[in-house]
Design a protein around this motif. Structure first.
Motif, PDB file in Angstrom:
ATOM      1  N   UNK A 117       0.920  16.415  57.251  1.00 20.12           N
ATOM      2  CA  UNK A 117       0.270  15.442  58.137  1.00 20.12           C
ATOM      3  C   UNK A 117      -0.962  16.051  58.788  1.00 20.12           C
ATOM      4  N   UNK A 118      -0.859  17.285  59.244  1.00 21.81           N
ATOM      5  CA  UNK A 118      -2.000  17.940  59.892  1.00 21.81           C
ATOM      6  C   UNK A 118      -3.123  18.196  58.889  1.00 21.81           C
ATOM      7  N   UNK A 119      -2.759  18.586  57.683  1.00 23.92           N
ATOM      8  CA  UNK A 119      -3.771  18.911  56.674  1.00 23.92           C
ATOM      9  C   UNK A 119      -4.141  17.730  55.782  1.00 23.92           C
ATOM     10  N   UNK A 120      -3.677  16.523  56.101  1.00 20.38           N
ATOM     11  CA  UNK A 120      -3.920  15.374  55.228  1.00 20.38           C
ATOM     12  C   UNK A 120      -5.400  15.048  55.017  1.00 20.38           C
ATOM     13  N   UNK A 121      -6.287  15.196  56.016  1.00 21.46           N
ATOM     14  CA  UNK A 121      -7.702  14.951  55.708  1.00 21.46           C
ATOM     15  C   UNK A 121      -8.245  15.913  54.642  1.00 21.46           C
ATOM     16  N   UNK A 122      -7.867  17.167  54.748  1.00 23.40           N
ATOM     17  CA  UNK A 122      -8.300  18.129  53.731  1.00 23.40           C
ATOM     18  C   UNK A 122      -7.640  17.854  52.388  1.00 23.40           C
ATOM     19  N   UNK A 123      -6.378  17.427  52.424  1.00 25.43           N
ATOM     20  CA  UNK A 123      -5.664  17.094  51.197  1.00 25.43           C
ATOM     21  C   UNK A 123      -6.324  15.918  50.489  1.00 25.43           C
ATOM     22  N   UNK A 124      -6.746  14.919  51.254  1.00 24.89           N
ATOM     23  CA  UNK A 124      -7.428  13.763  50.673  1.00 24.89           C
ATOM     24  C   UNK A 124      -8.733  14.173  49.998  1.00 24.89           C
ATOM     25  N   UNK A 125      -9.506  15.020  50.653  1.00 26.56           N
ATOM     26  CA  UNK A 125     -10.761  15.504  50.056  1.00 26.56           C
ATOM     27  C   UNK A 125     -10.474  16.319  48.800  1.00 26.56           C
ATOM     28  N   UNK A 126      -9.431  17.156  48.827  1.00 24.10           N
ATOM     29  CA  UNK A 126      -9.086  17.964  47.657  1.00 24.10           C
ATOM     30  C   UNK A 126      -8.640  17.093  46.485  1.00 24.10           C
ATOM     31  N   UNK A 127      -7.880  16.030  46.766  1.00 26.91           N
ATOM     32  CA  UNK A 127      -7.433  15.136  45.693  1.00 26.91           C
ATOM     33  C   UNK A 127      -8.617  14.413  45.066  1.00 26.91           C
ATOM     34  N   UNK A 128      -9.529  13.913  45.895  1.00 26.78           N
ATOM     35  CA  UNK A 128     -10.714  13.224  45.368  1.00 26.78           C
ATOM     36  C   UNK A 128     -11.573  14.187  44.554  1.00 26.78           C
ATOM     37  N   UNK A 129     -11.771  15.407  45.046  1.00 27.04           N
ATOM     38  CA  UNK A 129     -12.552  16.395  44.298  1.00 27.04           C
ATOM     39  C   UNK A 129     -11.858  16.756  42.984  1.00 27.04           C
ATOM     40  N   UNK A 130     -10.536  16.872  43.013  1.00 27.58           N
ATOM     41  CA  UNK A 130      -9.799  17.169  41.784  1.00 27.58           C
ATOM     42  C   UNK A 130      -9.908  16.048  40.767  1.00 27.58           C
ATOM     43  N   UNK A 131      -9.850  14.803  41.228  1.00 27.53           N
ATOM     44  CA  UNK A 131      -9.987  13.672  40.312  1.00 27.53           C
ATOM     45  C   UNK A 131     -11.379  13.611  39.701  1.00 27.53           C
ATOM     46  N   UNK A 132     -12.401  13.879  40.504  1.00 28.85           N
ATOM     47  CA  UNK A 132     -13.770  13.907  39.968  1.00 28.85           C
ATOM     48  C   UNK A 132     -13.918  15.039  38.964  1.00 28.85           C
ATOM     49  N   UNK A 133     -13.336  16.210  39.262  1.00 29.62           N
ATOM     50  CA  UNK A 133     -13.415  17.337  38.331  1.00 29.62           C
ATOM     51  C   UNK A 133     -12.679  17.023  37.033  1.00 29.62           C
ATOM     52  N   UNK A 134     -11.545  16.355  37.123  1.00 29.80           N
ATOM     53  CA  UNK A 134     -10.812  15.975  35.909  1.00 29.80           C
ATOM     54  C   UNK A 134     -11.650  15.039  35.049  1.00 29.80           C
ATOM     55  N   UNK A 135     -12.296  14.115  35.696  1.00 32.93           N
ATOM     56  CA  UNK A 135     -13.074  13.112  34.961  1.00 32.93           C
ATOM     57  C   UNK A 135     -14.343  13.707  34.366  1.00 32.93           C
ATOM     58  N   UNK A 136     -15.078  14.471  35.160  1.00 31.93           N
ATOM     59  CA  UNK A 136     -16.393  14.966  34.727  1.00 31.93           C
ATOM     60  C   UNK A 136     -16.315  16.244  33.896  1.00 31.93           C
ATOM     61  N   UNK A 137     -15.613  17.247  34.419  1.00 37.22           N
ATOM     62  CA  UNK A 137     -15.632  18.558  33.777  1.00 37.22           C
ATOM     63  C   UNK A 137     -14.659  18.659  32.613  1.00 37.22           C
ATOM     64  N   UNK A 138     -13.464  18.117  32.781  1.00 42.72           N
ATOM     65  CA  UNK A 138     -12.428  18.321  31.771  1.00 42.72           C
ATOM     66  C   UNK A 138     -12.172  17.089  30.913  1.00 42.72           C
ATOM     67  N   UNK A 139     -12.776  15.967  31.285  1.00 37.73           N
ATOM     68  CA  UNK A 139     -12.633  14.702  30.553  1.00 37.73           C
ATOM     69  C   UNK A 139     -11.173  14.294  30.390  1.00 37.73           C
ATOM     70  N   UNK A 140     -10.436  14.428  31.478  1.00 32.09           N
ATOM     71  CA  UNK A 140      -9.042  13.987  31.527  1.00 32.09           C
ATOM     72  C   UNK A 140      -8.964  12.687  32.311  1.00 32.09           C
ATOM     73  N   UNK A 141      -7.950  11.934  32.023  1.00 31.57           N
ATOM     74  CA  UNK A 141      -7.711  10.717  32.783  1.00 31.57           C
ATOM     75  C   UNK A 141      -7.203  11.087  34.174  1.00 31.57           C
ATOM     76  N   UNK A 142      -7.809  10.555  35.236  1.00 34.22           N
ATOM     77  CA  UNK A 142      -7.320  10.863  36.587  1.00 34.22           C
ATOM     78  C   UNK A 142      -5.878  10.422  36.802  1.00 34.22           C
ATOM     79  N   UNK A 143      -5.466   9.338  36.154  1.00 35.43           N
ATOM     80  CA  UNK A 143      -4.086   8.885  36.289  1.00 35.43           C
ATOM     81  C   UNK A 143      -3.129   9.907  35.686  1.00 35.43           C
TER      82      UNK A 143
END
Length: 87
Positions: free
Chosen positions: A29-55
């Motif tokens: 709960x305390x780290x949820x803002x950072x967790x949200x940013x990390x998840x969004x960055x990970x999804x963008x990296x999956x899509x752009x760099x590794x060409x994986x489906x975010x789902x």
């Protein structure tokens, strides 16, 4: 079952042992803002760099998180021992 408690233990060969119990829900709960940013960055990296489906990436991360309860890591190096357990 999602992990709820992280136990970190460390000790030396002379018998001194310490344990630290960390409840994961308040930490999440305390780290949820950072967790949200990390998840969004990970999804963008999956899509752009590794060409994986975010789902697929989210599904794999969920399965990994689901499998963590009961996991134990133990490391010994010289006179120091370190243990992490997830419940």
């Amino acid at each position: 079952m999602i992990p709820q408690l992280l136990t970190v233990g460390y000790g030396r060969t002379n018998g001194n042992r310490r344990r630290l119990h960390v409840p994961l829900l308040p930490v999440a709960v305390v780290l949820s803002p950072l967790l949200l940013i990390a998840v969004v960055a990970g999804l963008v990296a999956c899509r752009r760099a590794f060409r994986l489906s975010p789902v697929s990436a989210l599904r794999a991360a969920w399965y990994l998180l689901w499998a963590l309860p009961g996991t134990s890591f133990e490391i010994e190096h010289g006179p120091t021992a370190f243990q992490i357990g997830v419940r």
